[in-house]
Structure formats: structure tokens, C-alpha cells
Scaffold this motif. Structure first.
Motif, PDB file in Angstrom:
ATOM      1  N   ARG A 116      12.192  -4.925  -5.547  1.00 16.89           N
ATOM      2  CA  ARG A 116      12.808  -5.136  -6.564  1.00 16.89           C
ATOM      3  C   ARG A 116      12.441  -4.289  -7.861  1.00 16.89           C
ATOM      4  NH1 ARG A 116      14.481  -9.884  -4.920  1.00 16.89           N
ATOM      5  NH2 ARG A 116      13.098 -10.742  -6.249  1.00 16.89           N
ATOM      6  N   ALA A 117      11.196  -3.581  -8.072  1.00 15.98           N
ATOM      7  CA  ALA A 117      10.190  -3.262  -8.598  1.00 15.98           C
ATOM      8  C   ALA A 117      10.635  -2.061  -8.742  1.00 15.98           C
ATOM      9  CB  ALA A 117       9.218  -4.319  -8.983  1.00 15.98           C
ATOM     10  N   TYR A 118      10.368  -1.602  -7.209  1.00 14.97           N
ATOM     11  CA  TYR A 118      10.524   0.077  -6.771  1.00 14.97           C
ATOM     12  C   TYR A 118      11.328   0.448  -7.014  1.00 14.97           C
ATOM     13  CZ  TYR A 118       9.189   3.475  -3.128  1.00 14.97           C
ATOM     14  OH  TYR A 118       8.994   4.515  -2.463  1.00 14.97           O
ATOM     15  N   PHE A 166       3.112  -2.107  -8.753  1.00 12.27           N
ATOM     16  CA  PHE A 166       1.647  -2.465 -10.110  1.00 12.27           C
ATOM     17  C   PHE A 166       1.880  -3.402 -10.603  1.00 12.27           C
ATOM     18  CE2 PHE A 166      -2.411  -1.906 -12.418  1.00 12.27           C
ATOM     19  CZ  PHE A 166      -3.309  -2.305 -11.121  1.00 12.27           C
ATOM     20  N   GLN A 167       2.988  -3.166 -12.558  1.00  9.01           N
ATOM     21  CA  GLN A 167       2.902  -4.041 -12.366  1.00  9.01           C
ATOM     22  C   GLN A 167       3.372  -5.580 -12.489  1.00  9.01           C
ATOM     23  OE1 GLN A 167       1.886  -3.148 -15.749  1.00  9.01           O
ATOM     24  NE2 GLN A 167       2.131  -5.883 -15.842  1.00  9.01           N
ATOM     25  N   ILE A 213       1.026  -0.783  -0.558  1.00  7.75           N
ATOM     26  CA  ILE A 213       0.242  -0.116   0.638  1.00  7.75           C
ATOM     27  C   ILE A 213       0.501   1.353  -0.349  1.00  7.75           C
ATOM     28  CG2 ILE A 213      -1.822   0.948   0.898  1.00  7.75           C
ATOM     29  CD1 ILE A 213      -2.274  -2.107  -0.178  1.00  7.75           C
ATOM     30  N   GLU A 214       2.133   0.904   0.569  1.00  7.28           N
ATOM     31  CA  GLU A 214       2.875   2.061   0.760  1.00  7.28           C
ATOM     32  C   GLU A 214       3.468   2.574  -0.229  1.00  7.28           C
ATOM     33  OE1 GLU A 214       5.252   1.545   4.347  1.00  7.28           O
ATOM     34  OE2 GLU A 214       3.844   1.719   5.990  1.00  7.28           O
ATOM     35  N   MET A 215       3.893   1.723  -1.205  1.00  7.26           N
ATOM     36  CA  MET A 215       4.891   1.732  -2.785  1.00  7.26           C
ATOM     37  C   MET A 215       3.356   2.374  -3.310  1.00  7.26           C
ATOM     38  SD  MET A 215       7.387  -1.234  -2.562  1.00  7.26           S
ATOM     39  CE  MET A 215       7.206  -2.594  -1.479  1.00  7.26           C
ATOM     40  N   LEU A 216       2.067   1.609  -3.345  1.00  2.00           N
ATOM     41  CA  LEU A 216       1.211   2.172  -4.507  1.00  2.00           C
ATOM     42  C   LEU A 216       0.991   3.368  -4.145  1.00  2.00           C
ATOM     43  CD1 LEU A 216      -0.812  -0.738  -4.421  1.00  2.00           C
ATOM     44  CD2 LEU A 216       0.548   0.041  -6.523  1.00  2.00           C
ATOM     45  N   GLU A 230       6.150   6.563 -11.897  1.00  2.50           N
ATOM     46  CA  GLU A 230       7.149   5.437 -11.761  1.00  2.50           C
ATOM     47  C   GLU A 230       7.264   4.554 -11.030  1.00  2.50           C
ATOM     48  OE1 GLU A 230      10.866   6.757 -14.335  1.00  2.50           O
ATOM     49  OE2 GLU A 230       9.077   8.727 -15.919  1.00  2.50           O
ATOM     50  N   LYS A 231       7.571   5.030  -9.925  1.00  2.00           N
ATOM     51  CA  LYS A 231       7.353   3.604  -8.820  1.00  2.00           C
ATOM     52  C   LYS A 231       6.599   2.686  -8.492  1.00  2.00           C
ATOM     53  CE  LYS A 231      11.418   5.521  -6.319  1.00  2.00           C
ATOM     54  NZ  LYS A 231      12.482   5.998  -4.489  1.00  2.00           N
ATOM     55  N   SER A 232       5.264   3.604  -8.739  1.00  2.00           N
ATOM     56  CA  SER A 232       4.232   2.993  -7.816  1.00  2.00           C
ATOM     57  C   SER A 232       3.847   2.297  -8.789  1.00  2.00           C
ATOM     58  CB  SER A 232       2.892   3.965  -6.921  1.00  2.00           C
ATOM     59  OG  SER A 232       3.010   5.061  -8.188  1.00  2.00           O
TER      60      SER A 232
END
Length: 165
Positions: A161-163, A145-146, A130-133, A139-141
Motif C-alpha cells: 500500500r505504501a509503495y 521505508f517510512q 528489499i526490492e521495494m527499497l 518517493e516509492k522507496s
């Protein structure tokens, strides 16, 4: 004095209310069966349940009150409602995912959602997701999500890693 919970979810089962409440109370800490009410002769022509059979189970999951009703096969659970579990760690995610999904519908597993053996939908969500989204860096979020879209059970290390890019 603790606040009184004003809204209590009522879960409709055919005849598995007590079994389901026992299943759920083993999985979550700070959980218990509070009370079991049974059908009597009154209304038998309407409910069709044998006198003495379980009607309602009041129970708590991690302090949250729930009611389970043996109302017959008229209504079934669907994905329009789910119970979301806020997890602090991958260990919590793994615990809830493994225990709740056992015997459930594997085809219903996607993006942290699962359906248990009673047909009830759950979202097993690490707080960090939730924090990352919610990060203002679009671009990070979106990378997070992807990454989430490709998961069944949420894997925090993959999200991180995606973040990071």
C-alpha cells in the motif's frame, strides 16, 4: 559436486548449545543436528565444564552449517550481529516471526528484527521489501521505508500500500 561451505558461524552459549540447536532445527526446513562433541577431563581447569557435558553442536539450518559452543557466561549475544531470513511470502514471515520470537525480548522487536529466547538477533525479511527499497523511484522507496519504520513484524500488504502511494 556441491560447493564446500568455507565460513561457518559459531554461536557462543553459556550451556544451552544443544537446546538452542534443537530449537532452531525444528523451525527451519532441511535442518539437522550433525554432531555433538563433549567435554572430557582435558582442560577442565580452564573450561570448568563437567566431563561428558556438551561442548560443541554442529548443526545445519536449511542446509547452512552452524556451530554452537557451550563456552560459559563470558560472552553474550548482542545486536551487532544478526541472522537474516529471506522470506518469499507473508506466511513465511509469520512462521519465522512467531516461532523465533516466542520467549524472546519483545522490546527488541522493530522493523523486522527480533531477539529470540537465547538472545540471538534475527531479521525476518520478505524479499519484496528489499526490492521495494531498491526501487529507483525515490518517493516509492521512501514511502516503503517510512512504513517499515512503524512495524515490528513486517506486513507485506502494508508495504505494498505504501509503495503504491
Amino acid at each position: 559436486m556441491p560447493a564446500i561451505q568455507r565460513i561457518t558461524p559459531c554461536l557462543w552459549f553459556d550451556d544451552q548449545a544443544e537446546e538452542a540447536a534443537n530449537f532452531y532445527t525444528v523451525i527451519f526446513p532441511n535442518s539437522r543436528i550433525v554432531h555433538i562433541s563433549r567435554y572430557g577431563e582435558a582442560g577442565k581447569e580452564v573450561h570448568g565444564k563437567p566431563p561428558g557435558s556438551v561442548m560443541v553442536v554442529a548443526f545445519e539450518l536449511d542446509g547452512q552449517a552452524f556451530t554452537a559452543l557451550n563456552g560459559g557466561p563470558v560472552f553474550q549475544f548482542n545486536e551487532a550481529i544478526s541472522l537474516q531470513i529471506d522470506c518469499q511470502s507473508q506466511e513465511e514471515v509469520d512462521h519465522y516471526w512467531v516461532t523465533l520470537s516466542e520467549g524472546g525480548d519483545e522490546k527488541a522487536q522493530q522493523c523486522g528484527w527480533l531477539k529470540d529466547k537465547y538472545g540471538l538477533s534475527w531479521q525476518v525479511v520478505p524479499r519484496v521489501l528489499i526490492e521495494m527499497l531498491s526501487d529507483p523511484d525515490y518517493e516509492k522507496s521512501q514511502r516503503v521505508f517510512q512504513a517499515m519504520l512503524g512495524m515490528k513484524k513486517i506486513e507485506i500488504a502494508e508495504l505494498e500500500r505504501a509503495y503504491a502511494g
